[in-house]
Design a protein around this motif. Structure first.
Motif, PDB file in Angstrom:
ATOM      1  N   UNK A  49       0.828  -1.202   0.000  1.00 50.38           N
ATOM      2  CA  UNK A  49       0.000   0.000   0.000  1.00 50.38           C
ATOM      3  C   UNK A  49       0.862   1.252   0.000  1.00 50.38           C
ATOM      4  N   UNK A  50       1.939   1.231   0.790  1.00 42.63           N
ATOM      5  CA  UNK A  50       2.826   2.391   0.856  1.00 42.63           C
ATOM      6  C   UNK A  50       3.507   2.640  -0.479  1.00 42.63           C
ATOM      7  N   UNK A  51       3.953   1.556  -1.132  1.00 41.28           N
ATOM      8  CA  UNK A  51       4.602   1.710  -2.429  1.00 41.28           C
ATOM      9  C   UNK A  51       3.621   2.240  -3.474  1.00 41.28           C
ATOM     10  N   UNK A  52       2.418   1.688  -3.485  1.00 40.92           N
ATOM     11  CA  UNK A  52       1.415   2.154  -4.444  1.00 40.92           C
ATOM     12  C   UNK A  52       1.081   3.623  -4.215  1.00 40.92           C
ATOM     13  N   UNK A  53       0.992   4.020  -2.947  1.00 43.14           N
ATOM     14  CA  UNK A  53       0.720   5.422  -2.627  1.00 43.14           C
ATOM     15  C   UNK A  53       1.857   6.306  -3.119  1.00 43.14           C
ATOM     16  N   UNK A  54       3.081   5.844  -2.920  1.00 38.77           N
ATOM     17  CA  UNK A  54       4.245   6.629  -3.335  1.00 38.77           C
ATOM     18  C   UNK A  54       4.279   6.802  -4.858  1.00 38.77           C
ATOM     19  N   UNK A  55       4.010   5.703  -5.586  1.00 37.47           N
ATOM     20  CA  UNK A  55       4.016   5.791  -7.041  1.00 37.47           C
ATOM     21  C   UNK A  55       2.901   6.698  -7.546  1.00 37.47           C
ATOM     22  N   UNK A  60       0.436  10.847 -10.292  1.00 35.15           N
ATOM     23  CA  UNK A  60      -0.847  11.551 -10.260  1.00 35.15           C
ATOM     24  C   UNK A  60      -0.686  12.955  -9.691  1.00 35.15           C
ATOM     25  N   UNK A  61      -0.065  13.054  -8.525  1.00 33.28           N
ATOM     26  CA  UNK A  61       0.033  14.366  -7.877  1.00 33.28           C
ATOM     27  C   UNK A  61       1.311  15.107  -8.266  1.00 33.28           C
ATOM     28  N   UNK A  62       2.217  14.407  -9.004  1.00 29.51           N
ATOM     29  CA  UNK A  62       3.484  15.016  -9.427  1.00 29.51           C
ATOM     30  C   UNK A  62       4.299  15.486  -8.224  1.00 29.51           C
ATOM     31  N   UNK A  63       4.294  14.686  -7.157  1.00 27.22           N
ATOM     32  CA  UNK A  63       4.981  15.046  -5.923  1.00 27.22           C
ATOM     33  C   UNK A  63       6.477  15.249  -6.184  1.00 27.22           C
ATOM     34  N   UNK A  64       6.986  16.436  -5.870  1.00 29.26           N
ATOM     35  CA  UNK A  64       8.379  16.774  -6.167  1.00 29.26           C
ATOM     36  C   UNK A  64       9.361  15.969  -5.330  1.00 29.26           C
ATOM     37  N   UNK A  65       9.030  15.680  -4.062  1.00 28.75           N
ATOM     38  CA  UNK A  65       9.921  14.894  -3.212  1.00 28.75           C
ATOM     39  C   UNK A  65      10.075  13.476  -3.751  1.00 28.75           C
ATOM     40  N   UNK A  93       6.989   3.134 -14.623  1.00 25.06           N
ATOM     41  CA  UNK A  93       6.598   3.029 -13.222  1.00 25.06           C
ATOM     42  C   UNK A  93       5.422   2.093 -13.029  1.00 25.06           C
ATOM     43  N   UNK A  94       4.446   2.153 -13.933  1.00 26.39           N
ATOM     44  CA  UNK A  94       3.294   1.262 -13.807  1.00 26.39           C
ATOM     45  C   UNK A  94       3.694  -0.192 -14.036  1.00 26.39           C
ATOM     46  N   UNK A  95       4.645  -0.432 -14.932  1.00 26.53           N
ATOM     47  CA  UNK A  95       5.115  -1.803 -15.145  1.00 26.53           C
ATOM     48  C   UNK A  95       5.795  -2.336 -13.887  1.00 26.53           C
ATOM     49  N   UNK A  96       6.620  -1.500 -13.250  1.00 23.77           N
ATOM     50  CA  UNK A  96       7.254  -1.913 -11.996  1.00 23.77           C
ATOM     51  C   UNK A  96       6.212  -2.142 -10.911  1.00 23.77           C
ATOM     52  N   UNK A  97       5.229  -1.267 -10.843  1.00 21.54           N
ATOM     53  CA  UNK A  97       4.171  -1.390  -9.848  1.00 21.54           C
ATOM     54  C   UNK A  97       3.383  -2.678 -10.044  1.00 21.54           C
ATOM     55  N   UNK A  98       3.054  -2.993 -11.299  1.00 21.60           N
ATOM     56  CA  UNK A  98       2.297  -4.209 -11.592  1.00 21.60           C
ATOM     57  C   UNK A  98       3.062  -5.451 -11.168  1.00 21.60           C
TER      58      UNK A  98
END
Length: 260
Positions: A49-55, A60-65, A93-98
């Motif tokens: 869940x944490x990894x999915x949130x980070x990705x 999605x949010x284009x988080x700079x950090x 990134x989506x391929x790694x996430x999958x």
């Protein structure tokens, strides 16, 4: 490690015969509240869940950090220029996430809570070792890094769980001995009066191995990673058994070596 050290103290106390049955009963109650394999499953789900949130923060949010963290990761890898040029593309990134989510599903499927069986030998349908192609180690660098970390804790958790199951069983056997003057002929004797059910070896999903010995002691063990009953023998040869070397043991025998 804290739980493992607690088991060390327990084995020393049982060997010295320092506890009364009321004290052993309280120790048993403490063991009953520990559910390591369920906790491992929870940890795997939480990490996913944490990894999915980070990705999602990156895509999605284009988080700079998060983007900065990716660039730092790329700088530490061989062929980092390949990562830098592609890592911000959503397809990579989506391929790694999958792949990571599929591996997590495969790892979670190894444990059957109904039978308390954790099948470490069950083949994983998705694993970094299955990746093919020269570029795959770089393209799937995030997946590989997170996957190796997750899978490395699996055998350690199973070993610690079984060590605690054996410890709780040893406590129950000591309680029986305090009541009757000797250890029982089988584990059936301590159920349900002392334990609610026969202790299970998570590696097989069947009862842990037990036999009373002629010298009025007992032999209590799990079959270990080779899944073969070696009669309570720990060493395949005359090599000295080192603490923490459970992967080199034949059977996992109570009380086993101290954890340092």
């Amino acid at each position: 490690m804290i739980r493992a050290m607690a088991v060390n103290v327990l084995r020393e106390g049982l060997a010295a015969g320092v506890w009364k049955e009321t004290e052993l009963s309280r120790i048993d109650a403490a063991f009953a509240d520990v559910h390591l394999l369920e906790s491992l499953q929870f940890a795997m789900r939480a990490e996913r869940a944490a990894l999915n949130h980070w990705l999602d923060a990156v895509l999605v949010t284009k988080d700079s950090d998060a983007r900065l963290a990716i660039h730092k990761f790329a700088n530490t890898n061989p062929q980092g220029h390949l990562l830098k040029s592609r890592v911000l593309q959503s397809s990579l990134l989506r391929d790694n996430q999958l792949q990571y989510n599929l591996l997590t599903d495969a790892l979670l499927a190894r444990y059957d809570s109904a039978t308390q069986h954790y099948d470490l030998s069950r083949p994983l349908s998705h694993h970094p070792d299955h990746l093919q192609g020269r570029i795959a180690p770089y393209y799937f660098a995030f997946y590989t890094g997170f996957a190796r970390n997750m899978q490395s804790i699996e055998p350690d958790a199973v070993y610690t769980h079984i060590r605690m199951i054996l410890a709780r069983t040893a406590v129950a056997l000591e309680r029986w001995k305090l009541r009757h003057g000797s250890y029982p002929s089988s584990l059936n004797a301590i159920v349900p009066g002392i334990l609610p059910s026969i202790p299970i070896d998570a590696l097989t999903g069947t009862a842990v191995k037990y036999r009373r010995l002629e010298d009025e002691t007992f032999c209590l063990y799990s079959v270990g990673l080779n899944l073969a009953d070696d009669g309570g023998r720990t060493q395949p040869d005359s090599a000295k058994l080192q603490p923490g070397s459970y992967d080199k043991q034949l059977d996992w025998v109570w009380p086993g070596p101290n954890v340092e």
